[in-house]
Design a protein around this motif. Structure first.
Motif, PDB file in Angstrom:
ATOM      1  N   MET A  53       0.847  -1.203  -0.012  1.00 35.65           N
ATOM      2  CA  MET A  53      -0.123  -0.072  -0.232  1.00 35.65           C
ATOM      3  C   MET A  53       0.803   1.378  -0.133  1.00 35.65           C
ATOM      4  N   CYS A  54       1.970   1.063   0.301  1.00 33.30           N
ATOM      5  CA  CYS A  54       3.097   2.080   0.201  1.00 33.30           C
ATOM      6  C   CYS A  54       3.852   2.257  -1.270  1.00 33.30           C
ATOM      7  N   GLY A  55       3.542   1.222  -2.125  1.00 34.21           N
ATOM      8  CA  GLY A  55       3.813   1.505  -3.580  1.00 34.21           C
ATOM      9  C   GLY A  55       5.146   0.327  -3.786  1.00 34.21           C
TER      10      GLY A  55
ATOM     11  N   LEU B 134      -6.423   2.362   6.574  1.00 30.81           N
ATOM     12  CA  LEU B 134      -5.333   2.214   7.638  1.00 30.81           C
ATOM     13  C   LEU B 134      -5.237   1.066   8.380  1.00 30.81           C
ATOM     14  N   ALA B 135      -6.360   0.470   8.757  1.00 31.22           N
ATOM     15  CA  ALA B 135      -6.470  -0.847   9.387  1.00 31.22           C
ATOM     16  C   ALA B 135      -6.333  -2.147   8.240  1.00 31.22           C
ATOM     17  N   HIS B 136      -6.398  -1.876   6.996  1.00 26.38           N
ATOM     18  CA  HIS B 136      -6.555  -3.039   6.227  1.00 26.38           C
ATOM     19  C   HIS B 136      -5.367  -3.932   6.383  1.00 26.38           C
ATOM     20  N   PRO B 137      -3.977  -3.501   6.550  1.00 26.40           N
ATOM     21  CA  PRO B 137      -3.063  -4.532   6.588  1.00 26.40           C
ATOM     22  C   PRO B 137      -3.309  -5.509   7.527  1.00 26.40           C
ATOM     23  N   VAL B 138      -3.957  -5.112   8.825  1.00 26.32           N
ATOM     24  CA  VAL B 138      -4.055  -5.824   9.826  1.00 26.32           C
ATOM     25  C   VAL B 138      -5.501  -6.772  10.004  1.00 26.32           C
ATOM     26  N   ILE B 139      -6.412  -6.159   9.362  1.00 26.62           N
ATOM     27  CA  ILE B 139      -7.879  -6.699   9.360  1.00 26.62           C
ATOM     28  C   ILE B 139      -8.380  -6.624   7.765  1.00 26.62           C
ATOM     29  N   PRO B 140      -7.684  -7.422   7.009  1.00 23.52           N
ATOM     30  CA  PRO B 140      -7.978  -7.348   5.636  1.00 23.52           C
ATOM     31  C   PRO B 140      -9.541  -7.738   5.182  1.00 23.52           C
ATOM     32  N   ASP B 141     -10.057  -8.791   5.778  1.00 25.08           N
ATOM     33  CA  ASP B 141     -11.262  -9.279   5.418  1.00 25.08           C
ATOM     34  C   ASP B 141     -12.378  -7.964   5.624  1.00 25.08           C
ATOM     35  N   ALA B 142     -12.605  -7.514   6.920  1.00 26.13           N
ATOM     36  CA  ALA B 142     -13.601  -6.753   7.302  1.00 26.13           C
ATOM     37  C   ALA B 142     -13.598  -5.435   6.628  1.00 26.13           C
TER      38      ALA B 142
ATOM     39  N   ASP C 205     -12.041   1.085  -6.056  1.00 26.30           N
ATOM     40  CA  ASP C 205     -10.802   0.650  -6.166  1.00 26.30           C
ATOM     41  C   ASP C 205     -10.319  -0.544  -5.502  1.00 26.30           C
ATOM     42  N   ASP C 206      -9.287  -1.503  -5.675  1.00 28.62           N
ATOM     43  CA  ASP C 206      -9.029  -2.502  -4.987  1.00 28.62           C
ATOM     44  C   ASP C 206      -8.291  -1.877  -3.538  1.00 28.62           C
ATOM     45  N   LEU C 207      -8.853  -2.208  -2.644  1.00 34.43           N
ATOM     46  CA  LEU C 207      -8.208  -1.706  -1.389  1.00 34.43           C
ATOM     47  C   LEU C 207      -6.854  -2.128  -0.862  1.00 34.43           C
ATOM     48  N   ASP C 208      -6.343  -3.134  -1.592  1.00 30.50           N
ATOM     49  CA  ASP C 208      -5.062  -3.623  -1.418  1.00 30.50           C
ATOM     50  C   ASP C 208      -4.064  -2.798  -2.140  1.00 30.50           C
ATOM     51  N   ASP C 209      -4.571  -1.991  -3.060  1.00 27.99           N
ATOM     52  CA  ASP C 209      -3.527  -1.246  -3.983  1.00 27.99           C
ATOM     53  C   ASP C 209      -3.906   0.389  -3.561  1.00 27.99           C
ATOM     54  N   VAL C 210      -4.639   0.852  -2.753  1.00 29.94           N
ATOM     55  CA  VAL C 210      -4.893   1.930  -2.277  1.00 29.94           C
ATOM     56  C   VAL C 210      -3.477   2.449  -1.472  1.00 29.94           C
ATOM     57  N   ASP C 211      -2.935   3.637  -2.183  1.00 27.94           N
ATOM     58  CA  ASP C 211      -1.836   4.356  -1.520  1.00 27.94           C
ATOM     59  C   ASP C 211      -2.013   4.997  -0.414  1.00 27.94           C
ATOM     60  N   VAL C 212      -1.542   4.537   0.795  1.00 33.32           N
ATOM     61  CA  VAL C 212      -1.459   4.793   2.146  1.00 33.32           C
ATOM     62  C   VAL C 212      -1.245   6.087   2.265  1.00 33.32           C
ATOM     63  N   LYS C 213      -0.193   6.569   1.471  1.00 30.52           N
ATOM     64  CA  LYS C 213       0.483   7.785   1.673  1.00 30.52           C
ATOM     65  C   LYS C 213      -0.140   8.880   1.337  1.00 30.52           C
TER      66      LYS C 213
END
Ligand code: MSP
Length: 755
Positions: free
Chosen positions: A39-41, A529-537, A549-557
């Motif tokens: 998520m940081c690229g 922000l919590a996606h890396p920890v609780i990806p399903d919910a 957008d695909d949440l996995d690819d959202v740029d957290v920065k």
């Protein structure tokens, strides 16, 4: 533009038994980092795998009557299945019995020896000599280099005497290069106090280490000397390179001793990573830190780091992070850099040693029987809540509850409490209330924020920054606390402003619209922000917020609170975290855990209470069993069913049961269990807690000081939530099966073997 790379690894797990929550911990943490880095690229390579050689694997296989290969084939699949269940996004999986790994290990040693070939023998990094010392087969650790008896410093068990000719690695010669390297890279090991431990260890003086074995057959043959197999740590550590393609390039260059020359081709200016042999260089140039072995080498214009590696290896090596448990720091921060220096390869960028997950104050470990398994947790949560929440529940708990780096305690009760408080009543409830109101009051369309200058926006901006900083520092618990501040803030706004009341006012929509926007925007920020920890919910909530957008690819920065676009149609509503009934869930998990420990023997905990104690558990059953045969078959793990009276077992079957004389130290009744007594029994080298179904036949007072026969190698089990660690033998008499304890007429010390 190509993405920067990030390569991280878990330790490779011993494949002699199934993973427990402790082993899952490292893998989950690495998964969180991998997801965050994506998520940081970054383009992330994430390696895990199984360590499949060594005596303990051989022994475990022998015990089960299968070949080591059959055992590891079966167990590695259990690891893969678990990683799938836990949503682990690894990209590479290495098995140390795979041909590509075998080739890599042999290539690395060949490369090292080829680099030394022009040096006098006493300067070569690898040499042959006689080894005599004590070795712990459980922790694969050389405990002492003298033949005197010694106990393993990790597990405390007596170490075995080893005497044989081995290949050695001249670790002693790397003292100075290592210390120079640590000085030049003071944060190489994290947390800092671990770096200090490592430094002190090296400063105290290193000894050469054996890297091959003759007595062991289950290992990778030494190239050109197949009577020897590699010692597990040289083999295991090399997996970090074989897992991404080391040994899949031009191996011939190594075989013919040309690797030094060709490797130089890839050496970046400054000679980092591919300097002449470390020892040779040390001897001839007085090479010191900062040159030769720095982490973070970059490849030259052709992208070639070493000809023995394939393109993936040349792209990803060196690792950016080896994540490990604290008990294996020495192998990673002392042996591994020295092995790499000797091979002229770049060192990993960082090593992070985390603490242990304790269970009842001890390190979780199968050999001690104090383990919790991840599968029952995930499956029981999913089954009882009717939603796919178990994976997130476990991941969130492990990262939130423990300060990363330090030891933490695992408790099933705390896990469920944390789930209900932070996920069900916290984020889940907030999302469900907010989205339902948007659905009801705004026809499912995100309302406008309006012109308001919003404090929530400021808070969110600040919080995004600090959450990112915490992630970057691997401070997961602090990071989650920070993110949940936004949940509390949003909750507070709802409670304070009561949109369900405001909506009834004449200008209700104007009042409620901006409020619901602010809260929905906060929930969106939390989802990212919590996606890396609780990806399903978070994915579920993200989609319910109408995000495409695909949440996995959202740029957290680039995350912004105002990234939520008014007018967006929300998705189909569905509770993210249904509440869990603590008692019911805890019992379900316990039942499933028992099924793993004793396949086929588990009985519903609640059902147990209705049966006679004799039918509850093998441990208690034995005391009321009709014959000793039932007791021994249960102890051998053959479920609780007694063997047919005429069935014969071999002496080897019988030898599996370890019987010892025990002396009862204390005995007490258990509230609510008429037939059970809780005993502590001295079995010579320890005092065990044992539950026995003998309360109707014996008063606790008459048992203290009494000698009994105890099965000591029976897997521990819980009854009424209390652990029983062993089983008393008893005969049974009469129609009611009244137990009569086995005992001794002669004087016999506690701990004596019964056979
Ligand atoms: N095979 C070696 C590692 C070789 S790496 C080149 C090994 N394997 S292991 O299966 O015994 O442990 C692997 C890792 O599991 C530990 O380093 C640690 O990361 C993790 N854990 C095992 N038990 C654990 C706890 N109880 N708590 C936390 N982590 C634990 O060592």
């Amino acid at each position: 533009m190509s993405k920067p790379k990030f390569y991280l690894t878990t330790p490779i797990y011993y494949a002699n038994s199934r993973p427990h929550v402790g082993s899952a911990y490292t893998t989950i943490v690495c998964d969180v980092i991998a997801r965050y880095k994506r998520m940081c690229g970054y383009e992330v390579a994430y390696l895990t795998g199984t360590d499949e050689h060594g005596v303990n694997i051989e022994r475990a296989a022998e015990k089960l009557g299968v070949t080591p290969q059959q055992l590891v084939d079966k167990n590695q699949q259990i690891f893969r299945d678990l990683w799938k269940l836990l949503g682990i996004s690894y990209t590479n999986f290495i098995r140390t019995t795979s041909p590509e790994h075998e080739r890599a290990v042999q290539t690395l040693v060949r490369r090292t020896m080829a680099r030394d070939k022009d040096l006098p023998p006493e300067k070569r990094s690898i040499y042959k000599a006689k080894y005599e010392g004590r070795y712990c087969i459980y922790d694969n650790l050389y405990v002492s280099d003298t033949p005197e008896p010694a106990n393993c410093q990790i597990c405390g068990r007596p170490a075995e005497l080893i005497s044989e000719e081995n290949y050695f690695f001249r670790l002693k010669a790397y003292e100075k290069p290592l210390l120079d390297f640590y000085r030049a890279n003071p944060q190489w090991v994290q947390p800092d106090f671990r770096m200090n431990e490592v430094k002190s260890f090296v400063e105290a003086g290193l000894k050469d280490v054996s890297i091959s074995r003759k007595t062991i057959k289950w290992g990778i043959p030494w190239p050109g000397d197949p009577e020897h197999v590699f010692y597990v740590w040289y083999d295991a550590l090399t997996s970090y390179m074989s897992g991404i393609g080391y040994g899949e390039g031009d191996i011939e260059s190594v075989r013919h001793g040309a690797s030094s020359a060709s490797a130089e081709k890839g050496a970046p200016s400054g000679g980092r990573g591919s300097s002449p042999s470390a020892l040779g260089a040390l001897a001839s140039e007085g090479l010191s830190g900062g040159r030769g072995f720095s982490p973070g080498v970059s490849s030259d214009a052709s992208g070639v780091l070493t000809p023995e590696g394939n393109a993936e290896f040349n792209k990803f090596w060196p690792a950016d992070l080896h994540m490990i448990g604290k008990e294996i720091i020495r192998f990673h921060a002392v042996y591994w850099p020295a092995f790499l220096m000797a091979a002229g390869l770049p060192l990993p960028e960082k090593i992070f040693a985390h603490g242990w997950l304790l269970f009842e104050q001890e390190k979780m470990s199968k050999s001690k029987g104090n383990v919790a398994y991840p599968e029952p947790i995930v499956k029981a949560f999913d089954e009882l809540t009717g939603a796919k929440v178990g994976n997130d529940a476990l991941r969130y708990y492990l990262l939130r509850e423990t300060v990363f780096g330090q030891d933490g305690n695992f408790s099933r009760e705390a896990l469920i409490t944390r789930y209900n408080a932070d996920l069900a009543n916290g984020l889940g409830n907030l999302a469900s209330r907010t989205l339902t109101m948007i659905d009801n009051y705004f026809e499912g369309v995100i309302p406008e924020l309006g012109p308001a200058n919003d404090a929530m926006e400021e808070n969110a901006a600040h919080l995004i920054k600090s959450a990112i900083t915490y992630y970057d520092r691997f401070q997961f618990s602090e990071c989650l606390q920070e993110i949940w501040q936004l949940v509390s803030l949003a909750d507070f706004s709802l409670a304070h402003e009561k949109p369900w009341k405001q909506i009834t006012e004449p200008n209700g929509k104007e009042l409620v619209g901006p409020l619901l926007y602010r809260i929905a925007a906060a929930i969106r920020v939390v989802s990212v922000l919590a996606h890396p920890v609780i990806p399903d919910a978070t994915r579920k909530i993200w989609e319910q917020l109408g995000q495409t957008d695909d949440l996995d690819d959202v740029d957290v920065k680039q995350l912004q609170w105002r990234g939520l676009i008014p007018g967006t149609k929300i998705g189909k509503l569905e509770g993210a975290f249904p509440r869990a009934d603590k008692k019911e869930l805890s019992e379900r998990i316990e039942k499933m855990e028992n099924e793993i420990r004793n396949p086929g023997a588990a009985v519903e905990p609640s059902a147990r209470a209705n049966k006679t104690d004799a039918s509850i558990e093998p441990a208690a059953a034995s005391t009321a069993a009709p014959s000793a045969t039932a007791a021994t078959s249960a102890a051998a793990g053959a479920a609780a069913a007694p063997a047919p009276a005429n069935a014969k077992i071999t002496i080897d079957d019988f030898a599996k049961v370890e019987l010892r004389v025990g002396v009862v130290k204390t005995a007490e009744r258990i509230q609510g269990a008429d037939k059970l007594l809780k005993l502590t029994v001295d079995i010579g080298d320890e005092v065990r807690q044992v539950l026995a179904g003998i309360a109707l036949a014996y008063a606790p007072e008459e048992l203290v000081g009494r000698k009994v026969v105890i099965v000591v190698n029976l897997a521990p089990r819980k009854m009424r939530g209390i652990e029983s660690n062993g089983m008393l033998l008893a005969a049974s008499a009469g129609a009611d099966g009244k137990p009569v304890l086995c005992t001794f007429a002669e004087d016999i010390p506690a701990g004596s073997k019964v056979k």
